[in-house]
Design an enzyme around this catalytic site. Structure first.
Site, PDB file in Angstrom:
ATOM      1  N   ASN A  16       0.883  -1.172   0.000  1.00  0.00           N
ATOM      2  CA  ASN A  16       0.000   0.000   0.000  1.00  0.00           C
ATOM      3  C   ASN A  16       0.919   1.220   0.000  1.00  0.00           C
ATOM      4  OD1 ASN A  16      -1.765   2.057   0.520  1.00  0.00           O
ATOM      5  ND2 ASN A  16      -2.673   1.136   2.340  1.00  0.00           N
ATOM      6  N   ARG A  90      -2.701  -2.235  -3.191  1.00  0.00           N
ATOM      7  CA  ARG A  90      -3.909  -1.457  -2.963  1.00  0.00           C
ATOM      8  C   ARG A  90      -3.861  -0.258  -3.907  1.00  0.00           C
ATOM      9  NH1 ARG A  90      -5.205   2.994   1.447  1.00  0.00           N
ATOM     10  NH2 ARG A  90      -7.414   3.195   1.019  1.00  0.00           N
ATOM     11  N   HIS A 179     -13.072   2.517   0.543  1.00  0.00           N
ATOM     12  CA  HIS A 179     -13.000   1.462   1.577  1.00  0.00           C
ATOM     13  C   HIS A 179     -13.647   0.164   1.090  1.00  0.00           C
ATOM     14  CE1 HIS A 179     -12.969   4.752   4.948  1.00  0.00           C
ATOM     15  NE2 HIS A 179     -11.725   4.367   4.669  1.00  0.00           N
ATOM     16  N   ARG A 240     -11.499  14.936   8.580  1.00  0.00           N
ATOM     17  CA  ARG A 240     -12.345  15.356   7.451  1.00  0.00           C
ATOM     18  C   ARG A 240     -13.749  15.694   7.926  1.00  0.00           C
ATOM     19  NH1 ARG A 240     -11.079  10.249   3.698  1.00  0.00           N
ATOM     20  NH2 ARG A 240      -9.379   9.816   5.141  1.00  0.00           N
ATOM     21  N   GLU A 385      -7.829  -5.745   5.534  1.00  0.00           N
ATOM     22  CA  GLU A 385      -7.674  -5.398   4.124  1.00  0.00           C
ATOM     23  C   GLU A 385      -6.493  -6.122   3.490  1.00  0.00           C
ATOM     24  OE1 GLU A 385      -8.986  -0.941   3.583  1.00  0.00           O
ATOM     25  OE2 GLU A 385      -8.344  -1.272   5.622  1.00  0.00           O
TER      26      GLU A 385
END
Ligand code: AMP
Length: 398
Positions: A16, A90, A179, A240, A385
Site C-alpha cells: 500500500n 492497494r 474502503h 475530514r 484489508e
C-alpha cells in the site's frame, strides 16, 4: 534483521504505497495470518524510517533519504526464508473501468494513471509502488485491488449527483465510494458468522477508522455508500468534515478571502473530530478527555455518533430487509462507547444493545453485541484489508 524460518514459506506481498510512505505485509499462501509487516514513512526526507513487526516483535530502522525503491529493497532484505510468489497492490481509484481486482500489465498501469485526476494524491503514489515492485521483482505476477471496485454495483440512482449530467459524461463526476476492500471483506465475514451465503446477506457495514464510511450491502453487493467522488463525502472522520453545505466554499471564500485549495485543505485535514474538539483526531484521546470533562471532546463524539446514526438510517432506504448492522475499523472494533451512543439513536428501528457483549466487543458471541430482543442484530467484525488483497491476488494468479 532477518526472518528466521526453517522451511521456505511461499508468500504474497501486499503493498500500500502512499506519496511518502510504503506499507507492506507478507502473508503465507497457505494460511491467513500476517507473517511480517512494515511501514516505511517520511520517505525522501532525512527522517525516513522503517518500522517492522514480525511475530509480535517491533523494530525501527532509520533509512535517511530512502526512496520508495530503497524502502522496498530494505523490506526485501528481511524476507530470508520467505519466497514471494505474487504481489498485491492497494489502488485507491479504479474509476468505472475496474469492477474487480486485475492482473497488472502496461495497459492496466496506463488506466490507473488515467484515474489519477479523480485521486490526485493517491493513484500516482500507488503507481509508484507498482513500478518499484515491478523493477525489484520483475518475475512476480502483480495484481491491483481497488478501493472503489466493490461499489461499482451501485445503481445509478445511488451514484448520480443531482447536477447537470454533462459533468458526469465529460469528467466522470459521480459517486464512486471507497474502503471497498474493507466493506467487501467484512460482508464476507459477516455472512460467514451469520451462517448465510453472501448472495443472501443484507447488512450495513460501518468502517470507522481515521477515514469513515458506511455501506449498504444488498444480497452481498454494495448498493449505496457514504463516500462519493472523493473520500471526503459522508460521515464525520478524524480530520475530514464529511458532508457540508455545497455553498460553504463560496461563503468561506467571500468572508475570509481564502483560496479554494486552502478551504479544501481545512475541510480535509483540520476538520472532523479534530475541528470540533480542538484537541485531537484520535478517538482514544477524545474518549479519555470527555471522561475528564472536556466539553468539546464530548461534543465531537456526540456529533460523530449522531451523524453516523443518521447516515445508517438513510442507508436503510437501499434495503428491503436487514440481517445485521456491522461495526469495523479502529473505532468500530474498539470503541464500545461510540457503538453504544450510535445504536442508542436508532431506537425507532428497535435496535437494542447488550452492554456486556458490547464491552467485550462481541468476542465471545460470534461478534454479536445486541440483545436477543433487538429487531436488528448488531455485530463487531474486525476488518483485514491485507488479507483481502492477498486473497484476491491469489485468486487472480491461480
Ligand atoms: P484505523 O484508521 O482503522 O487504524 O483507526 C484509527 C482510529 O481508531 C483512531 O481514531 C483511534 O483512536 C481509534 N481507536 C483505536 N483503538 C481504539 C480504542 N481502543 N478505543 C477507541 N478508539 C480507538
Amino acid at each position: 534483521m532477518h526472518v528466521n524460518t526453517h522451511a521456505v514459506t511461499d508468500c504474497v506481498i501486499v503493498i500500500n504505497c502512499g506519496s511518502s510512505s510504503l506499507k507492506f505485509a507478507l502473508l503465507p499462501m497457505a494460511g491467513e495470518s500476517i507473517h511480517l509487516k512494515g511501514l516505511a514513512e517520511r520517505l525522501g526526507t532525512p527522517e525516513a524510517v522503517l518500522h517492522t513487526e514480525h511475530d509480535g516483535i517491533k523494530r525501527q530502522n532509520r533509512i535517511p533519504h530512502a526512496t520508495h525503491r530503497e524502502a522496498l529493497q530494505a523490506a526485501a532484505g528481511m524476507m530470508e526464508g520467505l519466497r514471494p510468489r505474487a504481489i498485491g497492490h492497494r489502488v485507491v481509484h479504479g474509476g468505472e473501468r475496474f469492477t474487480g481486482a486485475v492482473r497488472i500489465d502496461d495497459e492496466v498501469m496506463a488506466a490507473i494513471g488515467q484515474c489519477a485526476s479523480l485521486a490526485p494524491l493517491h493513484n500516482p503514489a500507488n503507481l509508484t509502488g507498482v513500478k518499484t515492485a515491478r523493477e525489484l521483482f520483475p518475475d512476480l505476477p502483480q495484481v491491483a485491488v481497488f478501493d472503489t471496485a466493490f461499489h461499482q454495483t451501485l445503481p445509478e440512482k445511488a451514484w448520480l449527483y443531482a447536477i447537470p449530467r454533462s459533468y458526469y459524461e465529460k469528467l466522470g463526476v459521480r459517486r464512486y465510494g471507497f474502503h471497498g476492500t474493507s466493506h467487501h471483506y467484512v460482508a464476507l465475514e459477516s455472512a460467514r458468522l451469520l451462517g448465510k451465503p453472501l448472495e443472501q446477506t443484507n447488512i450495513i457495514t460501518m468502517h470507522l477508522g481515521n477515514g469513515c464510511s458506511a455501506c449498504a450491502v444488498r444480497n452481498g453487493r454494495s448498493v449505496d455508500t457514504t463516500m462519493g467522488l472523493t473520500p471526503s463525502e459522508g460521515l464525520v472522520m478524524g480530520t475530514r468534515s464529511g458532508d457540508v453545505d455545497p455553498a460553504l466554499h463560496q461563503f468561506l471564500q467571500d468572508q475570509t478571502g481564502m483560496r479554494l485549495s486552502e478551504i479544501t485543505a481545512v475541510l480535509n485535514s483540520q476538520s472532523g473530530l479534530l475541528g470540533i474538539s480542538g484537541l485531537s483526531n484520535d478517538m482514544r484521546t477524545l474518549a479519555d478527555a470527555a471522561r475528564d470533562g472536556h466539553q468539546r471532546a464530548r461534543l465531537a463524539i456526540d456529533v460523530f455518533c449522531y451523524r453516523l446514526a443518521k447516515s445508517v438510517c438513510g442507508l436503510m432506504a437501499a434495503l428491503d430487509t436487514i440481517d445485521a448492522l456491522v461495526f469495523t475499523g479502529g473505532i468500530g472494533e474498539n470503541s464500545a462507547g461510540v457503538r453504544s451512543l450510535t445504536i442508542a439513536q436508532m431506537k425507532i428501528y428497535g435496535v437494542i444493545i447488550d452492554e456486556t457483549k458490547n464491552t467485550s466487543h462481541g468476542r465471545n458471541d460470534r461478534g454479536v453485541i445486541s440483545s436477543a430482543e433487538s429487531r436488528i442484530p448488531c455485530m463487531v467484525v474486525p476488518t483485514n484489508e491485507e488479507l483481502m488483497i492477498a486473497r484476491e491476488t491469489l485468486r487472480l494468479i491461480s
